[in-house]
Scaffold this active site. Structure first.
Site, PDB file in Angstrom:
ATOM      1  N   CYS A 281       0.847  -1.200   0.000  1.00  7.67           N
ATOM      2  CA  CYS A 281       0.000   0.000   0.000  1.00  7.67           C
ATOM      3  C   CYS A 281       0.883   1.251   0.000  1.00  7.67           C
ATOM      4  CB  CYS A 281      -0.911  -0.013   1.223  1.00  7.67           C
ATOM      5  SG  CYS A 281      -1.753   1.557   1.500  1.00  7.67           S
TER       6      CYS A 281
ATOM      7  N   HIS B 164      -4.184   0.837   8.464  1.00  7.68           N
ATOM      8  CA  HIS B 164      -4.633   0.608   7.091  1.00  7.68           C
ATOM      9  C   HIS B 164      -6.077   0.119   7.056  1.00  7.68           C
ATOM     10  CE1 HIS B 164      -4.331  -0.634   2.848  1.00  7.68           C
ATOM     11  NE2 HIS B 164      -5.111  -1.626   3.234  1.00  7.68           N
TER      12      HIS B 164
ATOM     13  N   ASN C 115     -13.319   9.644  -1.614  1.00  5.86           N
ATOM     14  CA  ASN C 115     -13.756   8.869  -2.769  1.00  5.86           C
ATOM     15  C   ASN C 115     -13.911   7.409  -2.351  1.00  5.86           C
ATOM     16  OD1 ASN C 115     -13.836  10.947  -4.721  1.00  5.86           O
ATOM     17  ND2 ASN C 115     -11.614  10.876  -4.937  1.00  5.86           N
TER      18      ASN C 115
ATOM     19  N   HIS D 282      -8.551   7.793   2.824  1.00  9.32           N
ATOM     20  CA  HIS D 282      -7.953   9.118   2.927  1.00  9.32           C
ATOM     21  C   HIS D 282      -9.021  10.183   2.731  1.00  9.32           C
ATOM     22  CE1 HIS D 282      -7.572   7.561  -1.182  1.00  9.32           C
ATOM     23  NE2 HIS D 282      -7.772   8.806  -1.604  1.00  9.32           N
TER      24      HIS D 282
END
Ligand code: AMP
Ligand code: ZN
Length: 110
Positions: A4, A46, A86, A99
């Site tokens: 990632c 994460h 998003n 994020h």
């Protein structure tokens, strides 16, 4: 997660222009800014998608939201800013580590 890109930024394996960091979150400049100021706030834990939300992850996002106003104002967004998350393909999500986009530094229109 080892593959990632945002986890790598958090670990310092990939450089970023950091503007804020504490034990729970990191905020850095977006590499392809869509506004005069474009920051990304990421949790250090994460998780891929907003749709994976649970109580623990929501606490993390709540913590980030409690910090963002001060961080945004200290980084050129005194007159306002826009937050965007998003979620998934239709939103054009490209990085699968949650994020929050912070956009400002100019009149953004709508
Ligand atoms: P999203 O489309 O919501 O998944 O947004 C991902 C964002 O991450 C985009 O605005 C990219 O420009 C940004 N981005 C990708 N790689 C980096 C990087 N190495 N440093 C800073 N921002 C990045
Ligand atoms: Zn990650």
């Amino acid at each position: 997660m080892s593959d990632c890109i945002f986890c790598k930024i958090i670990k310092g394996e990939i450089p970023s222009a950091k503007v804020y960091e504490d034990e729970k979150m990191l905020v850095f400049k977006d590499i392809e800014p869509k506004a005069a100021v474009h920051l990304l706030a990421v949790p250090k834990t994460h998780f891929k998608l907003l749709s994976e939300m649970d109580e623990e992850k929501a606490e993390n996002v709540k913590y980030m939201l409690s910090k963002i106003p001060q961080i945004a104002e200290a980084n050129g967004c005194k007159d306002g800013y826009r937050l965007i998350i998003n979620q998934g393909d239709d939103a054009g999500q490209t990085v699968f580590h949650l994020h929050i986009h912070i956009l400002g530094g100019e009149n953004l229109g709508w």
